[in-house]
Design an enzyme around this catalytic site. Structure first.
Site, PDB file in Angstrom:
ATOM      1  N   TYR A   1       0.816  -1.221   0.000  1.00 12.44           N
ATOM      2  CA  TYR A   1       0.000   0.000   0.000  1.00 12.44           C
ATOM      3  C   TYR A   1       0.844   1.263   0.000  1.00 12.44           C
ATOM      4  O   TYR A   1       1.913   1.305   0.625  1.00 12.44           O
ATOM      5  CB  TYR A   1      -0.891   0.021   1.253  1.00 12.44           C
ATOM      6  CG  TYR A   1      -1.782   1.235   1.304  1.00 12.44           C
ATOM      7  CD1 TYR A   1      -2.938   1.282   0.533  1.00 12.44           C
ATOM      8  CD2 TYR A   1      -1.449   2.342   2.077  1.00 12.44           C
ATOM      9  CE1 TYR A   1      -3.743   2.408   0.547  1.00 12.44           C
ATOM     10  CE2 TYR A   1      -2.252   3.464   2.100  1.00 12.44           C
ATOM     11  CZ  TYR A   1      -3.402   3.491   1.334  1.00 12.44           C
ATOM     12  OH  TYR A   1      -4.197   4.603   1.352  1.00 12.44           O
TER      13      TYR A   1
ATOM     14  N   TRP B   1       0.992   5.736  -1.618  1.00 11.15           N
ATOM     15  CA  TRP B   1       0.663   6.712  -2.667  1.00 11.15           C
ATOM     16  C   TRP B   1       1.707   6.750  -3.775  1.00 11.15           C
ATOM     17  O   TRP B   1       1.450   7.219  -4.850  1.00 11.15           O
ATOM     18  CB  TRP B   1       0.533   8.104  -2.049  1.00 11.15           C
ATOM     19  CG  TRP B   1      -0.859   8.425  -1.644  1.00 11.15           C
ATOM     20  CD1 TRP B   1      -1.659   7.675  -0.833  1.00 11.15           C
ATOM     21  CD2 TRP B   1      -1.625   9.571  -2.034  1.00 11.15           C
ATOM     22  NE1 TRP B   1      -2.877   8.303  -0.674  1.00 11.15           N
ATOM     23  CE2 TRP B   1      -2.876   9.479  -1.396  1.00 11.15           C
ATOM     24  CE3 TRP B   1      -1.363  10.691  -2.825  1.00 11.15           C
ATOM     25  CZ2 TRP B   1      -3.878  10.434  -1.551  1.00 11.15           C
ATOM     26  CZ3 TRP B   1      -2.361  11.648  -2.970  1.00 11.15           C
ATOM     27  CH2 TRP B   1      -3.606  11.514  -2.342  1.00 11.15           C
TER      28      TRP B   1
HETATM   29  N1  MGD Z   1      -2.017   8.100  12.519  1.00 17.67           N
HETATM   30  C1  MGD Z   1      -2.417   8.161  11.252  1.00 17.67           C
HETATM   31  N2  MGD Z   1      -1.835   7.396  10.316  1.00 17.67           N
HETATM   32  C2  MGD Z   1      -2.236   7.446   9.036  1.00 17.67           C
HETATM   33  C3  MGD Z   1      -3.275   8.330   8.644  1.00 17.67           C
HETATM   34  C4  MGD Z   1      -3.898   9.131   9.645  1.00 17.67           C
HETATM   35  O1  MGD Z   1      -4.831   9.911   9.367  1.00 17.67           O
HETATM   36  N3  MGD Z   1      -3.428   9.032  10.931  1.00 17.67           N
HETATM   37  N4  MGD Z   1      -3.648   8.393   7.328  1.00 17.67           N
HETATM   38  C5  MGD Z   1      -3.436   7.212   6.523  1.00 17.67           C
HETATM   39  C6  MGD Z   1      -3.655   7.476   5.102  1.00 17.67           C
HETATM   40  S1  MGD Z   1      -5.181   8.138   4.703  1.00 17.67           S
HETATM   41  C7  MGD Z   1      -2.756   7.172   4.141  1.00 17.67           C
HETATM   42  S2  MGD Z   1      -3.209   7.341   2.492  1.00 17.67           S
HETATM   43  C8  MGD Z   1      -1.433   6.610   4.475  1.00 17.67           C
HETATM   44  C9  MGD Z   1      -0.312   7.101   3.542  1.00 17.67           C
HETATM   45  O2  MGD Z   1       0.785   6.267   3.634  1.00 17.67           O
HETATM   46  P1  MGD Z   1       1.811   6.091   2.425  1.00 17.67           P
HETATM   47  O3  MGD Z   1       1.129   6.254   1.126  1.00 17.67           O
HETATM   48  O4  MGD Z   1       2.548   4.827   2.658  1.00 17.67           O
HETATM   49  O5  MGD Z   1       2.772   7.326   2.682  1.00 17.67           O
HETATM   50  P2  MGD Z   1       3.793   8.076   1.727  1.00 17.67           P
HETATM   51  O6  MGD Z   1       4.682   8.866   2.636  1.00 17.67           O
HETATM   52  O7  MGD Z   1       3.065   8.811   0.678  1.00 17.67           O
HETATM   53  O8  MGD Z   1       4.646   6.881   1.128  1.00 17.67           O
HETATM   54  C10 MGD Z   1       4.920   6.721  -0.221  1.00 17.67           C
HETATM   55  C11 MGD Z   1       6.330   6.155  -0.361  1.00 17.67           C
HETATM   56  O9  MGD Z   1       6.527   5.795  -1.724  1.00 17.67           O
HETATM   57  C12 MGD Z   1       7.815   6.257  -2.153  1.00 17.67           C
HETATM   58  N5  MGD Z   1       7.724   6.460  -3.612  1.00 17.67           N
HETATM   59  C13 MGD Z   1       7.238   7.531  -4.269  1.00 17.67           C
HETATM   60  N6  MGD Z   1       7.274   7.327  -5.598  1.00 17.67           N
HETATM   61  C14 MGD Z   1       7.785   6.102  -5.799  1.00 17.67           C
HETATM   62  C15 MGD Z   1       8.060   5.329  -6.974  1.00 17.67           C
HETATM   63  O10 MGD Z   1       7.827   5.744  -8.098  1.00 17.67           O
HETATM   64  N7  MGD Z   1       8.586   4.085  -6.778  1.00 17.67           N
HETATM   65  C16 MGD Z   1       8.863   3.586  -5.550  1.00 17.67           C
HETATM   66  N8  MGD Z   1       9.368   2.368  -5.480  1.00 17.67           N
HETATM   67  N9  MGD Z   1       8.622   4.300  -4.428  1.00 17.67           N
HETATM   68  C17 MGD Z   1       8.087   5.533  -4.548  1.00 17.67           C
HETATM   69  C18 MGD Z   1       8.037   7.529  -1.375  1.00 17.67           C
HETATM   70  O11 MGD Z   1       9.407   7.849  -1.302  1.00 17.67           O
HETATM   71  C19 MGD Z   1       7.413   7.171  -0.024  1.00 17.67           C
HETATM   72  O12 MGD Z   1       8.349   6.597   0.851  1.00 17.67           O
HETATM   73  O13 MGD Z   1      -1.112   6.930   5.829  1.00 17.67           O
HETATM   74  C20 MGD Z   1      -2.113   6.484   6.746  1.00 17.67           C
HETATM   75  N10 MGD Z   1      -1.640   6.659   8.106  1.00 17.67           N
HETATM   76  N1  MGD Z   2      -1.321  18.446   2.793  1.00 13.84           N
HETATM   77  C1  MGD Z   2      -1.774  17.186   2.734  1.00 13.84           C
HETATM   78  N2  MGD Z   2      -3.000  16.930   2.219  1.00 13.84           N
HETATM   79  C2  MGD Z   2      -3.478  15.667   2.165  1.00 13.84           C
HETATM   80  C3  MGD Z   2      -2.693  14.561   2.603  1.00 13.84           C
HETATM   81  C4  MGD Z   2      -1.394  14.857   3.145  1.00 13.84           C
HETATM   82  O1  MGD Z   2      -0.651  13.955   3.573  1.00 13.84           O
HETATM   83  N3  MGD Z   2      -0.977  16.163   3.188  1.00 13.84           N
HETATM   84  N4  MGD Z   2      -3.195  13.292   2.502  1.00 13.84           N
HETATM   85  C5  MGD Z   2      -4.319  13.033   1.608  1.00 13.84           C
HETATM   86  C6  MGD Z   2      -4.977  11.776   1.964  1.00 13.84           C
HETATM   87  S1  MGD Z   2      -4.161  10.318   1.583  1.00 13.84           S
HETATM   88  C7  MGD Z   2      -6.195  11.713   2.527  1.00 13.84           C
HETATM   89  S2  MGD Z   2      -6.898  10.180   2.827  1.00 13.84           S
HETATM   90  C8  MGD Z   2      -6.955  12.923   2.871  1.00 13.84           C
HETATM   91  C9  MGD Z   2      -7.549  12.781   4.278  1.00 13.84           C
HETATM   92  O2  MGD Z   2      -8.512  13.739   4.525  1.00 13.84           O
HETATM   93  P1  MGD Z   2      -9.145  13.823   5.992  1.00 13.84           P
HETATM   94  O3  MGD Z   2      -9.333  12.469   6.531  1.00 13.84           O
HETATM   95  O4  MGD Z   2     -10.318  14.688   5.930  1.00 13.84           O
HETATM   96  O5  MGD Z   2      -7.957  14.570   6.739  1.00 13.84           O
HETATM   97  P2  MGD Z   2      -7.437  14.740   8.220  1.00 13.84           P
HETATM   98  O6  MGD Z   2      -6.419  15.830   8.115  1.00 13.84           O
HETATM   99  O7  MGD Z   2      -7.028  13.459   8.803  1.00 13.84           O
HETATM  100  O8  MGD Z   2      -8.675  15.277   9.051  1.00 13.84           O
HETATM  101  C10 MGD Z   2      -9.428  16.397   8.656  1.00 13.84           C
HETATM  102  C11 MGD Z   2      -9.916  17.139   9.861  1.00 13.84           C
HETATM  103  O9  MGD Z   2     -10.774  16.335  10.651  1.00 13.84           O
HETATM  104  C12 MGD Z   2     -10.663  16.741  12.003  1.00 13.84           C
HETATM  105  N5  MGD Z   2     -11.104  15.649  12.881  1.00 13.84           N
HETATM  106  C13 MGD Z   2     -10.392  14.596  13.315  1.00 13.84           C
HETATM  107  N6  MGD Z   2     -11.150  13.782  14.090  1.00 13.84           N
HETATM  108  C14 MGD Z   2     -12.373  14.347  14.150  1.00 13.84           C
HETATM  109  C15 MGD Z   2     -13.604  13.995  14.797  1.00 13.84           C
HETATM  110  O10 MGD Z   2     -13.734  12.970  15.466  1.00 13.84           O
HETATM  111  N7  MGD Z   2     -14.658  14.833  14.605  1.00 13.84           N
HETATM  112  C16 MGD Z   2     -14.556  15.970  13.854  1.00 13.84           C
HETATM  113  N8  MGD Z   2     -15.653  16.697  13.721  1.00 13.84           N
HETATM  114  N9  MGD Z   2     -13.420  16.322  13.262  1.00 13.84           N
HETATM  115  C17 MGD Z   2     -12.343  15.531  13.390  1.00 13.84           C
HETATM  116  C18 MGD Z   2      -9.196  17.061  12.150  1.00 13.84           C
HETATM  117  O11 MGD Z   2      -9.023  18.052  13.098  1.00 13.84           O
HETATM  118  C19 MGD Z   2      -8.789  17.545  10.772  1.00 13.84           C
HETATM  119  O12 MGD Z   2      -8.677  18.945  10.749  1.00 13.84           O
HETATM  120  O13 MGD Z   2      -6.102  14.061   2.845  1.00 13.84           O
HETATM  121  C20 MGD Z   2      -5.343  14.168   1.640  1.00 13.84           C
HETATM  122  N10 MGD Z   2      -4.718  15.463   1.650  1.00 13.84           N
HETATM  123 MO    MO Z   3      -5.285   8.527   2.442  1.00 14.35          MO
END
Ligand code: MGD
Ligand code: MGD
Ligand code: MO
Length: 765
Positions: free
Chosen positions: A109, A111
Site C-alpha cells: 500500500y 501513494w
Molecule cells: N495516525 C495516522 N496514520 C495514518 C493516517 C492518519 O490519518 N493518521 N492516514 C493514513 C492514510 S489516509 C494514508 S493514504 C497513508 C499514507 O501512507 P503512504 O502512502 O505509505 O505514505 P507516503 O509517505 O506517501 O509513502 C509513499 C512512499 O513511496 C515512495 N515512492 C514515491 N514514488 C515512488 C516510486 O515511483 N517508486 C517507488 N518504489 N517508491 C516511490 C516515497 O518515497 C514514499 O516513501 O497513511 C495512513 N496513516
Molecule cells: N497536505 C496534505 N493533504 C493531504 C494529505 C497529506 O498527507 N498532506 N493526505 C491526503 C490523503 S491520503 C487523505 S486520505 C486525505 C484525508 O482527509 P481527511 O481524513 O479529511 O484529513 P485529516 O487531516 O485526517 O482530518 C481532517 C480534519 O478532521 C478533524 N477531525 C479529526 N477527528 C475528528 C472527529 O472525530 N470529529 C470531527 N468533527 N473532526 C475531526 C481534524 O481536526 C482535521 O482537521 O487528505 C489528503 N490530503
Molecule cells: Mo489517504
C-alpha cells in the site's frame, strides 16, 4: 515549448538551466499553486536517495530469516544490480516453491508518485501476478470504513467522490453549509494522481462571497479557513459526531420536520431508524440533552441547528477523518440518514458531501475523462487482507477475520515485497508493527529514499522519481492530461520500477507476460490510445498521442460540467435505481443487519469508541490526540525538504494544545514535550492555540519515524507510535488511525538529536 511535470500536489512548469538542475515553477494557470512540489529537486532530499542496491548485513551473511530483530539496526552492504536482482528472483522462486504464492505479501500500500504508468503499486501487482500471484489488500487507509459500508447504503465511495455537488452550484443555491470536521484546505492541496488547478480555496471563497453561512462542528476551529471563511465553530469532542447527528435527527423527527415524501420515494428503513431515535427501540431517546453529555455540545445549540437546517437549503458534510476511527461507519451512515430526513438530496445545493476538502477532486466540475491505467493482470490467487490488518496478518497466520459479512483466514507470509509505500509511516502502533515485521524471512523494498521502511528492509532496490522518467499524468476530475517528460537523469544507479520488475520477470521466466514486449514509450502510447475510444464515446475528443506528447498538455476545461450529486436518481428512482439491494437509499440495511454484527447493526447507531474522552482510560491519558494529515508535505513524502522542516518546532513535529491544557501541565509555547500512552511515546514541539478545544491535541502524521534503539522513544514526533492498531469494526476492518488517548508532559531530559534524516550505516562483506 513549455515542459510540464505533474505530482500529487500540483502541476509545475520546468525551466531548463545550463549547468544545473532545471527550475521548477508553479503552473501559471493554477490560481492557488502549492509550494510543496517546488522542493522536489532540493539538495536536502537528494542526500537521502538510495544510491545502489543494498542488502542487510545479517541477511547477506546468514541468508533468509537471519536475525529479523536486527531489521532497522543492521548495516547495509551495497551490491551490483545483477547480484541484487538474482537474490530477489531467487527468493521469490524459493518461497513460491516451498510455501506457494500465498506466502508472498505484495499488497504494497502507498501513494508512491503521480504518473499513471510508473504507478508503483500497479507495477508490483502486475509483476507478482505474472509470477503466479500474491496476497493482495483491499480498500485503503484513507477510506476503509466508508468503502465497505457506503455501497450497501447508497453508492460506492468512488462513485460519490466523483459526483459531488460542485462549488459553483453550492455558491448559487446553498443557504447553510454544515460540516463535521471542517473543509481542510491544507488537504485539498492534493489529489491522488495530481492536481492541475487548485479549486477548493476558490470554491469556499465563492460561497462566502455569495453569503453562505458555514457551521463547523468538531474539535478544531481552523480546519475551515484560509479562504477567509468566517465559520461558526461548534466545539465537539472527537469521535462523538454521530451522537450529535442522531440528536439532530431526533429533533427533526419529534418536531415533524422530516420530508416524508422524500423518505417514501427514495429511501427504505426510515421507520426502524426513527424508532431508534425516539427510544422506542432501546429505551434511550437520542435527545439533544443525551448528545450533550456525550459530545459536550450544548443541547440548545443542537436543537436550534436542527431547526435551522430544516428551514434552509442545507448541505451537510463529513470529513474522511471521521470514518478513520473506531465505529467509523456510523458518522457516514448517520449524515446520509440526516440528509435523507431533510429531503434535499439531489436538489442543487442541498444534501450531503462525504469529504469536501479531503482532496482537490471533491466538488470539482471538471470532466470525468478516462485516464490511462496499467492492467495489474489476472490475480494468480484469491488471498487478500483488509489493508490495515497487516500486523494482525503477520502476527496471526491462520487466524480468522471477518470482512463485509464473510469470514476469511490470514495467510502465512514468508516474503514481503513493497514498492511505493511507507508502512513505517502509515501503519498504527509502530512498536507492534516492528514485532510483526520480524515474521517474514525476506523483505524487499523498492524505494527512492532511505525512509524508515527502507531502513527496515533486507533488500533495497533504488527506484527513480517521476522527474527521472517519462510518464502520463492524469487524475479523476482534474483539468489536464499531462505529458510528463523526464526532467533529470536517474540519480546514481536508480532504475524505474518497471525496469526492475522486467529484469526480475526475465529471471523468473515471465518476462513476456509482464512486459508484453513493450518499452516505456510503447506502454505510454498503448495506454493513451486505449483511453481514446472510451473518451470519444463520452464526447471528449482528445488529440492523438504524438500531438499530446509534443504539446505537453491536454486542456479539458471546455468539458467542465457543474454537478448535483444524485440528481438523476432522485428525479426518477424507479427508472434510475441505485445499486443498493433495494435500489434506494438504505437508512436501514437488511443486508448489514443480517450479518449480525454488534459493532455495526442495520442502521446508524451511537457506539462508544474504543478510546475517547468519556472512557475510563481517559483518567490516565486525559487528552484526545488527533493525528491528521500534514499541511507541509504528503504523508511522509518530502519531510526532509526545507518547506516541511520550516514547520517544525525545535526540529520536532508540532503538537497543538489548548492554552488551558498547556497551563495545567506547565507547558510553554515552543517547548519540547513528551507525548505518551501505554503503547508508545514520542517527542514533539508544543504550539499553544485556542483553535483547538480543551482536552484535545493534534499531532500531524508524517514526521519520519526515529525511535531510540535503547528506549523506543521516537525523537521526531511520529504519532503512529501512539495510535491503536484496531479495526473500525468487524464489518470493514478499516483503518482507525485518528483516535487515541494520550498524556503530554514537558520534556525534562537531555534533548536527543533527530536522526531520521541520517543515512543507515554501510559496511563491506
Ligand atoms: N495516525 C495516522 N496514520 C495514518 C493516517 C492518519 O490519518 N493518521 N492516514 C493514513 C492514510 S489516509 C494514508 S493514504 C497513508 C499514507 O501512507 P503512504 O502512502 O505509505 O505514505 P507516503 O509517505 O506517501 O509513502 C509513499 C512512499 O513511496 C515512495 N515512492 C514515491 N514514488 C515512488 C516510486 O515511483 N517508486 C517507488 N518504489 N517508491 C516511490 C516515497 O518515497 C514514499 O516513501 O497513511 C495512513 N496513516
Ligand atoms: N497536505 C496534505 N493533504 C493531504 C494529505 C497529506 O498527507 N498532506 N493526505 C491526503 C490523503 S491520503 C487523505 S486520505 C486525505 C484525508 O482527509 P481527511 O481524513 O479529511 O484529513 P485529516 O487531516 O485526517 O482530518 C481532517 C480534519 O478532521 C478533524 N477531525 C479529526 N477527528 C475528528 C472527529 O472525530 N470529529 C470531527 N468533527 N473532526 C475531526 C481534524 O481536526 C482535521 O482537521 O487528505 C489528503 N490530503
Ligand atoms: Mo489517504
Amino acid at each position: 515549448m513549455a515542459h510540464y511535470t505533474l505530482s500529487h500536489w500540483g502541476l509545475y512548469e520546468v525551466e531548463p538551466r545550463t549547468g544545473r538542475d532545471p527550475a521548477i515553477a508553479p503552473f501559471r494557470r493554477d490560481p492557488d499553486p502549492n509550494p510543496i512540489g517546488l522542493y522536489q529537486l532540493d539538495p536536502a532530499l537528494k542526500r537521502l536517495r538510495v544510491r545502489r542496491p543494498a542488502i542487510r548485513e545479517s541477511w547477506l551473511r546468514d541468508g533468509p530469516g537471519a536475525s529479523p530483530e536486527r531489521r532497522g539496526q543492521d548495516a547495509f552492504v551495497e551490491v551490483p544490480w545483477d547480484e541484487a536482482l538474482d537474490l530477489v528472483a531467487g527468493e521469490i522462486a524459493r518461497v513460491r516453491k516451498h510455501f506457494g504464492n500465498s506466502a508472498i505479501f505484495g499488497g504494497s500500500y502507498g501513494w508512491s508518485s503521480a504518473g499513471r504508468f510508473h504507478h508503483a503499486q500497479s507495477q508490483v501487482h502486475r509483476f507478482l501476478n505474472a509470477a503466479g500471484g500474491y496476497v493482495r489488500h483491499v480498500d485503503s487507509y484513507s477510506l476503509g470504513a466508508a468503502n465497505v459500508v457506503l455501497p450497501h447504503i447508497v453508492a460506492s465511495m468512488d462513485e460519490l467522490m466523483a459526483s459531488h455537488t460542485s462549488w459553483e452550484v453550492m455558491a448559487r443555491h446553498t443557504e447553510l453549509f454544515v460540516t463535521f470536521g471542517g473543509v481542510p484546505v491544507k488537504n485539498a492541496q492534493m489529489n491522488a494522481g495530481g492536481v492541475g488547478l487548485h479549486g477548493v480555496a476558490l470554491g469556499l471563497a465563492s460561497m462566502r462571497q455569495a453569503g453562505v453561512p458555514f457551521v463547523n462542528i468538531g474539535p478544531v476551529r481552523d480546519n475551515l479557513g484560509k479562504a477567509g471563511v468566517d465559520a461558526e465553530w461548534i466545539a465537539c469532542r472527537p469521535n462523538t459526531d454521530t451522537a450529535v447527528m442522531l440528536a439532530l435527527g431526533f429533533v427533526l423527527c419529534s418536531e415533524n420536520r422530516v420530508d416524508r415524501d422524500f423518505l417514501d420515494r427514495c429511501c427504505v428503513g426510515y421507520d426502524t431508524f426513527a424508532a431508534y431515535l425516539t427510544g422506542a427501540a432501546d429505551g434511550i431517546a437520542k435527545t439533544p440533552e443525551w448528545a450533550e453529555t456525550i459530545s459536550g455540545v450544548p443541547a440548545a445549540t443542537i436543537a436550534a441547528l436542527a431547526r435551522r437546517m430544516a428551514a434552509s437549503r442545507t448541505m451537510l458534510n463529513v470529513s474522511w477523518s471521521m470514518q478513520r476511527a473506531s465505529h467509523g461507519e456510523q458518522p457516514f451512515w448517520a449524515v446520509i440518514a440526516l440528509a435523507a430526513m431533510l429531503g434535499q438530496i439531489g436538489q442543487p445545493g442541498g444534501g450531503f458531501g462525504v469529504g469536501y476538502g479531503a482532496a482537490n477532486l471533491v466538488g470539482s466540475a471538471h470532466a470525468r475523462v478516462k485516464g490511462p491505467t496499467l492492467s495489474q493482470g489476472r490475480p494468480g490467487i484469491p488471498d487478500f487482507i483488509p489493508v490495515a490488518r497487516i500486523a494482525d496478518m503477520l502476527l496471526g497466520p491462520g487466524e480468522p477475520f471477518t470482512y463485509n459479512g464473510q469470514t476469511f483466514a490470514y495467510p502465512d507470509i514468508r516474503l514481503i515485497y513493497w514498492a511505493g509505500g511507507n508502512p513505517f509511516h502509515h501503519h498504527q502502533d509502530l512498536n507492534r508493527l516492528r514485532r510483526a515485521w520480524q515474521k517474514p524471512e525476506t523483505i524487499v523494498v523498492n524505494e527512492q529514499y532511505w525512509t524508515a521502511t527502507a531502513k527496515r528492509a533486507d533488500i533495497i532496490l533504488p527506484a527513480t522519481t517521476t522527474l527521472e522518467r517519462d510518464d502520463i499524468g492524469s487524475a479523476t476530475l482534474e483539468a489536464f492530461l499531462v505529458a510528463m517528460k523526464r526532467v533529470v537523469p536517474p540519480a546514481h544507479e536508480a532504475r524505474d520500477d518497471y525496469d526492475i520488475f522486467a529484469a526480475l520477470a526475465d529471471r523468473l521466466g515471465c518476462a513476456e507476460t509482464f512486459t508484453e514486449n513493450l518499452d516505456t514509450m510503447g506502454w505510454l502510447r498503448r495506454l493513451y490510445d486505449e483511453g481514446l475510444a472510451v473518451n470519444h464515446e463520452r464526447g471528449f475528443a482528445l488529440p492523438d498521442f504524438d500531438s499530446f506528447w509534443r504539446e505537453g498538455l491536454v486542456d479539458l476545461t471546455a468539458h467542465d460540467r457543474p454537478a448535483t450529486m444524485l440528481a438523476d436518481f432522485v428525479a426518477d428512482p424507479a427508472r434510475r435505481p441505485l445499486r443498493t439491494p433495494s435500489g434506494r437509499i438504505e437508512i436501514f440495511s437488511e443486508k448489514i443487519a443480517g450479518f449480525g454484527l454488534s459493532d455495526c447493526p442495520g442502521h446508524a447507531v451511537w457506539r462508544e469508541p474504543s478510546e475517547w474522552l468519556g472512557a475510563d482510560k481517559a483518567k490516565c491519558f486525559p487528552l484526545h490526540l488527533l493525528t491528521d494529515q500534514p499541511a507541509r508535505r504528503l504523508h511522509s513524502q518530502l519531510d526532509a525538504s526545507p518547506h516541511s522542516r520550516a514547520g517544525k518546532v525545535a526540529e520536532r513535529e508540532p503538537v497543538y494544545l489548548n492554552p488551558a491544557d498547556a497551563a495545567a501541565r506547565g507547558i510553554a509555547d515552543g517547548q519540547i514535550v513528551e507525548v505518551f500512552n501505554d503503547r508508545g511515546r514520542c517527542l514533539a514541539g508544543a504550539i499553544i492555540s485556542d483553535d483547538i478545544m480543551p482536552g484535545v491535541a493534534r499531532l500531524s502524521t508524517g514526521a519520519w519515524y526515529d525511535p531510540d534503539p535503547a528506549t523506543d522513544l521516537d525523537r521526531h514526533g511520529n504519532p503512529n507510535v501512539l495510535t491503536r492498531d484496531a479495526p473500525a469494526s468487524s464489518l470493514s476492518q478499516g483503518c482507525s488511525a485518528q483516535s487515541c488517548l494520550v498524556e503530554i508532559a514537558p520534556w525534562t531530559g537531555d534533548v536527543p538529536p533527530v536522526t531520521a534524516f541520517d543515512l543507515p550505516e554501510f559496511t563491506t562483506r
